[in-house]
Design a protein around this motif. Structure first.
Motif, PDB file in Angstrom:
ATOM      1  N   PHE A 147       0.836  -1.201   0.000  1.00  0.00           N
ATOM      2  CA  PHE A 147       0.000   0.000   0.000  1.00  0.00           C
ATOM      3  C   PHE A 147       0.877   1.259   0.000  1.00  0.00           C
ATOM      4  O   PHE A 147       0.551   2.257  -0.645  1.00  0.00           O
ATOM      5  CB  PHE A 147      -0.937  -0.017   1.205  1.00  0.00           C
ATOM      6  CG  PHE A 147      -1.805  -1.236   1.268  1.00  0.00           C
ATOM      7  CD1 PHE A 147      -2.791  -1.457   0.318  1.00  0.00           C
ATOM      8  CD2 PHE A 147      -1.633  -2.198   2.259  1.00  0.00           C
ATOM      9  CE1 PHE A 147      -3.588  -2.595   0.351  1.00  0.00           C
ATOM     10  CE2 PHE A 147      -2.414  -3.331   2.303  1.00  0.00           C
ATOM     11  CZ  PHE A 147      -3.397  -3.534   1.347  1.00  0.00           C
ATOM     12  N   HIS A 148       1.975   1.201   0.735  1.00  0.00           N
ATOM     13  CA  HIS A 148       2.961   2.290   0.765  1.00  0.00           C
ATOM     14  C   HIS A 148       3.528   2.506  -0.642  1.00  0.00           C
ATOM     15  O   HIS A 148       3.607   3.634  -1.145  1.00  0.00           O
ATOM     16  CB  HIS A 148       4.059   1.900   1.760  1.00  0.00           C
ATOM     17  CG  HIS A 148       5.013   2.996   2.095  1.00  0.00           C
ATOM     18  ND1 HIS A 148       5.929   2.887   3.120  1.00  0.00           N
ATOM     19  CD2 HIS A 148       5.243   4.220   1.543  1.00  0.00           C
ATOM     20  CE1 HIS A 148       6.652   3.986   3.189  1.00  0.00           C
ATOM     21  NE2 HIS A 148       6.265   4.811   2.237  1.00  0.00           N
ATOM     22  N   HIS A 152       3.038   5.874  -3.270  1.00  0.00           N
ATOM     23  CA  HIS A 152       4.137   6.649  -3.852  1.00  0.00           C
ATOM     24  C   HIS A 152       4.136   6.590  -5.379  1.00  0.00           C
ATOM     25  O   HIS A 152       4.534   7.552  -6.043  1.00  0.00           O
ATOM     26  CB  HIS A 152       5.464   6.163  -3.287  1.00  0.00           C
ATOM     27  CG  HIS A 152       5.762   6.729  -1.943  1.00  0.00           C
ATOM     28  ND1 HIS A 152       6.943   6.512  -1.277  1.00  0.00           N
ATOM     29  CD2 HIS A 152       5.013   7.516  -1.118  1.00  0.00           C
ATOM     30  CE1 HIS A 152       6.918   7.144  -0.108  1.00  0.00           C
ATOM     31  NE2 HIS A 152       5.755   7.746   0.011  1.00  0.00           N
ATOM     32  N   LYS A 153       3.692   5.479  -5.951  1.00  0.00           N
ATOM     33  CA  LYS A 153       3.599   5.393  -7.406  1.00  0.00           C
ATOM     34  C   LYS A 153       2.534   6.359  -7.941  1.00  0.00           C
ATOM     35  O   LYS A 153       2.676   6.919  -9.034  1.00  0.00           O
ATOM     36  CB  LYS A 153       3.287   3.956  -7.829  1.00  0.00           C
ATOM     37  CG  LYS A 153       4.490   3.034  -7.761  1.00  0.00           C
ATOM     38  CD  LYS A 153       5.550   3.470  -8.768  1.00  0.00           C
ATOM     39  CE  LYS A 153       6.716   2.540  -8.818  1.00  0.00           C
ATOM     40  NZ  LYS A 153       7.697   2.914  -9.866  1.00  0.00           N
ATOM     41  N   GLU A 158       1.605  11.428 -10.742  1.00  0.00           N
ATOM     42  CA  GLU A 158       0.888  12.707 -10.820  1.00  0.00           C
ATOM     43  C   GLU A 158       1.817  13.908 -10.646  1.00  0.00           C
ATOM     44  O   GLU A 158       1.396  15.054 -10.791  1.00  0.00           O
ATOM     45  CB  GLU A 158      -0.220  12.754  -9.755  1.00  0.00           C
ATOM     46  CG  GLU A 158      -1.363  11.790 -10.023  1.00  0.00           C
ATOM     47  CD  GLU A 158      -2.116  12.089 -11.317  1.00  0.00           C
ATOM     48  OE1 GLU A 158      -2.009  13.249 -11.814  1.00  0.00           O
ATOM     49  OE2 GLU A 158      -2.792  11.194 -11.845  1.00  0.00           O
ATOM     50  N   GLY A 159       3.094  13.618 -10.310  1.00  0.00           N
ATOM     51  CA  GLY A 159       4.081  14.692 -10.266  1.00  0.00           C
ATOM     52  C   GLY A 159       4.108  15.514  -9.000  1.00  0.00           C
ATOM     53  O   GLY A 159       4.644  16.631  -9.005  1.00  0.00           O
ATOM     54  N   PHE A 160       3.556  14.990  -7.901  1.00  0.00           N
ATOM     55  CA  PHE A 160       3.702  15.714  -6.636  1.00  0.00           C
ATOM     56  C   PHE A 160       4.624  14.935  -5.697  1.00  0.00           C
ATOM     57  O   PHE A 160       4.849  13.742  -5.878  1.00  0.00           O
ATOM     58  CB  PHE A 160       2.355  16.050  -5.989  1.00  0.00           C
ATOM     59  CG  PHE A 160       1.451  14.872  -5.689  1.00  0.00           C
ATOM     60  CD1 PHE A 160       1.636  14.092  -4.559  1.00  0.00           C
ATOM     61  CD2 PHE A 160       0.373  14.576  -6.528  1.00  0.00           C
ATOM     62  CE1 PHE A 160       0.784  13.039  -4.262  1.00  0.00           C
ATOM     63  CE2 PHE A 160      -0.487  13.522  -6.247  1.00  0.00           C
ATOM     64  CZ  PHE A 160      -0.276  12.749  -5.113  1.00  0.00           C
ATOM     65  N   MET A 165       1.968  13.315   0.679  1.00  0.00           N
ATOM     66  CA  MET A 165       0.869  12.417   0.996  1.00  0.00           C
ATOM     67  C   MET A 165       1.111  11.865   2.401  1.00  0.00           C
ATOM     68  O   MET A 165       2.154  11.272   2.689  1.00  0.00           O
ATOM     69  CB  MET A 165       0.805  11.268  -0.018  1.00  0.00           C
ATOM     70  CG  MET A 165      -0.445  10.409   0.083  1.00  0.00           C
ATOM     71  SD  MET A 165      -0.439   9.064  -1.147  1.00  0.00           S
ATOM     72  CE  MET A 165      -0.749   9.958  -2.667  1.00  0.00           C
ATOM     73  N   GLN A 166       0.172  12.061   3.295  1.00  0.00           N
ATOM     74  CA  GLN A 166       0.326  11.605   4.676  1.00  0.00           C
ATOM     75  C   GLN A 166      -0.044  10.130   4.779  1.00  0.00           C
ATOM     76  O   GLN A 166      -1.201   9.762   4.593  1.00  0.00           O
ATOM     77  CB  GLN A 166      -0.562  12.425   5.619  1.00  0.00           C
ATOM     78  CG  GLN A 166      -0.416  12.036   7.085  1.00  0.00           C
ATOM     79  CD  GLN A 166      -1.377  12.797   7.981  1.00  0.00           C
ATOM     80  OE1 GLN A 166      -1.922  13.830   7.594  1.00  0.00           O
ATOM     81  NE2 GLN A 166      -1.580  12.284   9.187  1.00  0.00           N
TER      82      GLN A 166
END
Length: 337
Positions: A147-148, A152-153, A158-160, A165-166
């Motif tokens: 899930f982690h 991140h993928k 999406e380029g952020f 992301m928390q």
């Protein structure tokens, strides 16, 4: 009256001894299992006697998350596992304790895969695409879990920044589900049979697919201890052979839908003993059938996907930088690509 000649008696005695030997010669094997439909091939292999035919006396050991399963295999408490790659598994492999020996569930074009979900409150606030997950709370079981990796993928795609992301570790899939439905977390990604039920409840909304962010994702793998892989090849081969028969049945029944309905219903009832067992079969049946993802036939392993995951673990300093494919994978048991 039955006449028992000396020859007949001898044959009977020999047959009895052979049957007794066969009954006691099965090798005890412990298999780690999660209460997810992705573990169905192993459940089928046990239920249909494939493990027994392979000379294995199987005991399932339940887990709530992937990482503890890897630890149990390294310690010798469990012999085989089927679950997603985790930081714990990679670190144990680097120390020479475990090996990936095959592939299992995979994203495949044309077959429904992992869905990206958001809570009702976040959706109503305007989060309708994965691009809107920047700054949101994303549920995971543990750090270094699949899930982690998926979170991140999404960020990379999406380029952020990943750090925007928390990530909220909740230790088990059931806890993540409860938190998403109640709005304690904002987003998650999960395989379709679970996702579809949440979406149908009206508490959760789909905003995207993981397949758009990870190419041919090898979601789960088969693994065992390095000791078994190196020193008991016949046992590992017997396990993979029996497991593969369960895979063939699972794909025919629930993915390709080429199995007759009567046989499919029998398999669903078999799976229900360990998946959604807290529901009546009539309620569990649609959930087990829905959104079945492909399991690689013959435990075929996507090495390119495994390497991509390994590089991600390194990029996040979740595993030693020295971690290598050579330490992680024994590719001698199955076909790879």
């Amino acid at each position: 009256m039955l006449s028992m000649t000396r020859r007949t008696f001898g044959l009977l005695a020999a047959t009895t001894m052979l049957m007794a030997t066969s009954a006691t010669s099965a090798e005890p094997v412990k298999i780690g299992i999660l209460s997810l439909t992705s573990h169905s091939p192993s459940i089928i292999a046990e239920g249909k006697g494939y493990y027994k035919e392979a000379g294995l006396d199987v005991e399932f050991v339940p887990f709530q998350a992937a990482q503890p399963m890897a630890v149990a295999i390294a310690s010798g408490d469990v012999d085989f596992g089927l679950t997603a790659m985790t930081a714990g598994l990679v670190s144990l492999a680097e120390r020479g304790a475990v090996k990936i020996i095959g592939g299992a569930m995979a994203e495949e074009e044309g077959i429904e895969g992992h869905k990206i979900l958001v809570s009702k409150a976040v959706h109503e606030d305007g989060a309708t695409t994965p691009a809107d997950l920047e700054g949101k709370r994303f549920g995971i079981t543990t750090a270094g879990s699949s899930f982690h990796y998926m979170a991140h993928k999404i960020a990379d795609g999406e380029g952020f920044d990943r750090s925007s992301m928390q990530l909220v570790p909740l230790n088990s899939v059931s806890a993540v589900i409860a938190s998403l439905r109640s709005g304690q977390i904002d987003a998650w990604s999960i395989q379709p049979n679970i996702a579809d039920g949440l979406i149908a409840s009206g508490d959760v909304f789909e905003v995207g697919r993981i397949g758009d962010y990870i190419d041919s994702y090898q979601v789960t793998t088969l693994f065992t201890s390095s000791d078994l892989a190196a020193n008991n090849r016949p046992l590992v081969e017997s396990f993979i052979s029996a497991f593969s028969k369960g895979v063939a049945d699972y794909n025919a029944a629930l993915v390709d839908k080429t199995m007759p309905e009567e046989e499919t219903a029998e398999l669903v009832a078999m799976i229900h003993k360990r998946v959604y067992s807290d529901r009546p079969l009539a309620d569990a049946d649609p959930a087990i059938r829905a959104g079945a993802m492909r399991i690689n036939q013959g435990a075929k392993l996507n090495l390119a996907s495994i390497e991509d995951q390994l590089e991600w673990f390194k990029s996040e300093n979740l595993v030693p930088q020295s971690a290598s494919m050579e330490k992680l994978v024994d590719s001698s048991f199955v076909e790879t690509y």
